[in-house]
Design an enzyme around this catalytic site. Structure first.
Site, short mmCIF file in Angstrom:
data_model
loop_
_atom_site.label_atom_id
_atom_site.label_comp_id
_atom_site.label_asym_id
_atom_site.label_seq_id
_atom_site.Cartn_x
_atom_site.Cartn_y
_atom_site.Cartn_z
N ARG A 88 25.83 38.92 38.26
CA ARG A 88 24.49 38.30 38.23
C ARG A 88 23.45 39.25 38.82
O ARG A 88 23.60 39.72 39.96
CB ARG A 88 24.52 37.00 39.02
CG ARG A 88 25.30 35.90 38.31
CD ARG A 88 25.37 34.62 39.11
NE ARG A 88 26.20 34.76 40.29
CZ ARG A 88 25.80 34.53 41.53
NH1 ARG A 88 24.55 34.13 41.77
NH2 ARG A 88 26.60 34.68 42.55
N LYS A 91 45.17 39.67 42.97
CA LYS A 91 46.47 39.11 43.35
C LYS A 91 46.87 37.94 42.44
O LYS A 91 47.11 36.84 42.92
CB LYS A 91 46.44 38.67 44.81
CG LYS A 91 46.27 39.84 45.79
CD LYS A 91 46.18 39.37 47.23
CE LYS A 91 46.08 40.54 48.19
NZ LYS A 91 45.83 40.11 49.58
N LYS A 127 52.90 35.46 47.46
CA LYS A 127 52.52 34.85 48.75
C LYS A 127 51.49 33.75 48.53
O LYS A 127 51.42 32.79 49.30
CB LYS A 127 52.05 35.92 49.74
CG LYS A 127 50.77 36.67 49.36
CD LYS A 127 49.49 35.97 49.72
CE LYS A 127 48.27 36.63 49.09
NZ LYS A 127 47.00 35.99 49.42
N1 LIG Z 1 38.75 36.92 49.16
C1 LIG Z 1 39.78 37.49 49.75
O1 LIG Z 1 39.99 37.30 50.97
C2 LIG Z 1 40.69 38.40 48.98
C3 LIG Z 1 41.44 39.34 49.68
C4 LIG Z 1 42.31 40.17 48.97
C5 LIG Z 1 42.41 40.05 47.60
N2 LIG Z 1 41.66 39.14 46.95
C6 LIG Z 1 41.79 39.08 45.48
O2 LIG Z 1 40.60 39.62 44.90
C7 LIG Z 1 40.37 39.02 43.63
C8 LIG Z 1 38.93 38.53 43.59
O3 LIG Z 1 38.83 37.53 44.58
P1 LIG Z 1 37.49 37.16 45.33
O4 LIG Z 1 37.91 36.52 46.59
O5 LIG Z 1 36.56 38.29 45.41
O6 LIG Z 1 36.95 36.05 44.32
P2 LIG Z 1 35.53 35.38 44.30
O7 LIG Z 1 35.70 34.10 43.59
O8 LIG Z 1 34.95 35.40 45.66
O9 LIG Z 1 34.66 36.40 43.41
C9 LIG Z 1 35.00 36.74 42.09
C10 LIG Z 1 33.90 37.65 41.55
O10 LIG Z 1 34.23 38.02 40.20
C11 LIG Z 1 33.07 37.82 39.39
N3 LIG Z 1 33.45 37.59 38.00
C12 LIG Z 1 33.37 38.52 37.05
N4 LIG Z 1 33.73 38.02 35.87
C13 LIG Z 1 34.04 36.74 36.06
C14 LIG Z 1 34.46 35.72 35.20
N5 LIG Z 1 34.63 35.92 33.89
N6 LIG Z 1 34.71 34.52 35.72
C15 LIG Z 1 34.54 34.31 37.03
N7 LIG Z 1 34.12 35.24 37.91
C16 LIG Z 1 33.88 36.46 37.41
C17 LIG Z 1 32.35 36.66 40.05
O11 LIG Z 1 30.98 36.66 39.67
C18 LIG Z 1 32.54 36.96 41.51
O12 LIG Z 1 31.55 37.86 41.95
C19 LIG Z 1 41.41 37.90 43.49
O13 LIG Z 1 42.47 38.35 42.69
C20 LIG Z 1 41.90 37.68 44.92
O14 LIG Z 1 43.23 37.22 44.98
C21 LIG Z 1 40.80 38.31 47.61
O1 LIG Z 2 41.82 33.30 50.21
P1 LIG Z 2 43.11 33.63 49.51
O2 LIG Z 2 44.10 32.53 49.61
O3 LIG Z 2 42.88 34.10 48.10
O4 LIG Z 2 43.77 34.85 50.29
C1 LIG Z 2 42.99 36.01 50.46
C2 LIG Z 2 43.84 37.23 50.64
O5 LIG Z 2 44.71 37.41 49.55
C3 LIG Z 2 44.59 37.28 51.94
O6 LIG Z 2 45.24 38.50 52.06
#
Ligand SMILES: NC(=O)c1ccc[n+]([C@@H]2O[C@H](COP(=O)([O-])OP(=O)(O)OC[C@H]3O[C@@H](n4cnc5c(N)ncnc54)[C@H](O)[C@@H]3O)[C@@H](O)[C@H]2O)c1
Ligand SMILES: O=P(O)(O)OC[C@H](O)CO
Length: 341
Positions: free
Chosen positions: A41, A114, A199
């Protein structure tokens, strides 16, 4: 704690400005990389660039002012030597169609995600390789106990970067390290990546237990048997068992299962409190990867003949065929004979 960008800094792009993409952009910038961040966005890109904030995903966090955020993907990718991808797993393939063609020919691509793809069961590194036509040595995955808000607050944290090429894994681990975030490396991509996927499923189970109101015995039993289940599954696909007892397995299992910040744990809690799957999905503002990965993981387990009693029970709670209070570290329909540990 922001560090100076030295001359010759790695030029990196981060795709996805949600909680983790934005946090990882901060990790990389604080490690000295020159970071461009793609936000879907334009208004979010503008907030990050103009005020150094991503107030929806990371309230109260000041981002390094050196991060350049854009909604123009081509601009973000144009001079990146390393590209870190952090969009929801089910949205990866759709986003990659736009990446193909703008990637530098020698760029390394790193998955921060993940989940597995629901329709194909592919890991994210496999989707990256398939859609972008990359050889394995140009792909890495980063995983570990990395709750975004804790990392964004600069609380000391470790992660692990895996690539079939030790050289690539070390390059990425070096770029993704700073004074509060340390990346280790290994060459077990399968174990590192499946650790992060599996996990989440056990964390949903622990959330269900929390929601029901059971105590520490139940949680410790499910955590321990869950790790055994994760390990058996990953090893069946060629992973090393030791990877699953490392940061990407046990480490992340503990963090995700114990934290109220975890979206997977939160989804489980709501299920345990009696909310239906559709209500839980509707209430989640951020991505809870475990919910979409349950079915493809069970399908992969079936193909390799791996028993996953806890993940199976999570699937049954999700589809409403098991009462949350009946979840256990074993199938309650097992015979009365003792099971080997
Ligand atoms: N948040 C955490 O703590 C964390 C930590 C480690 C790994 N991850 C992994 O990172 C990945 C992203 O997670 P996150 O926490 O950033 O997610 P989130 O929901 O916070 O953000 C996702 C982002 O992707 C964007 N996006 C792009 N194309 C999209 C679509 N077609 N539909 C929906 N959203 C779209 C969204 O706009 C948003 O900015 C996941 O696989 C998650 O498991 C997250
Ligand atoms: O908020 P969750 O459950 O997607 O977990 C975030 C990360 O994967 C933690 O390592």
């Amino acid at each position: 704690m922001t560090e100076q960008n030295p001359a010759g800094a790695a030029k990196v792009a981060v795709l996805g400005a949600g909680s983790w993409g934005t946090t990882f952009a901060k990790v990389l910038a604080d490690g000295g990389a020159d970071v461009a961040l793609w936000a879907r966005r334009p208004e979010l890109a503008s907030e990050i660039s103009s005020s150094g904030r991503n107030s929806h995903y990371l309230p109260g966090i000041n981002l390094p002012r050196s991060i350049r955020a854009h909604s123009d993907l081509e601009r973000v990718l144009s001079d990146a030597d390393q590209v870190y991808v952090s969009v929801p797993s089910q949205a990866l393939r759709g986003n990659l169609d736009k990446v193909r063609g703008h990637l530098r020919p020698d760029a390394v691509v790193v998955s921060l995600m993940k989940g597995v793809e629901r329709d194909t069961g592919l890991r994210m590194s496999e989707v990256l390789g398939q859609v972008l036509g990359l050889e394995a040595s140009r792909i890495a995955v980063a995983s570990g106990p990395n709750l975004a808000l804790e990392v964004a607050k600069e609380w000391p944290t470790a992660a692990v970067v895996a690539s079939t090429s030790a050289e690539t894994a070390q390059l990425v681990a070096k770029t993704a390290s700073n004074s509060y975030f340390r990346s280790f490396y290994n060459t077990d991509v399968v174990g590192t990546e499946f650790g992060g996927v599996l996990k989440n499923l056990i964390a949903v189970a622990i959330g269900i237990v929390d929601g029901v109101g059971y105590g520490e015995n139940t949680k410790a039993s499910i955590l321990t048997r869950g790790l055994a289940e994760m390990t058996a599954f990953a090893v069946a696909f060629g992973a090393k068992a030791t990877t699953l007892s490392g940061l990407a397995g046990l480490g992340d299992l503990i963090a995700t299962s114990e934290s109220p910040l975890s979206r997977n744990n939160m989804a489980g809690r709501l299920l345990g409190q009696g909310y239906a799957f559709d209500e839980v999905v509707a209430s989640m503002e951020q991505t809870a990867e475990g919910l979409a990965s349950v079915r493809p993981v069970l399908e992969l387990a079936r193909e390799r003949g791996v028993d996953m009693p806890i993940v199976t029970q999570v699937a049954q709670v999700l589809d409403g065929t098991l009462e949350p209070k009946d979840i256990a570290p074993h199938f309650t329909t097992d015979s009365d004979l003792p099971l080997g540990e």
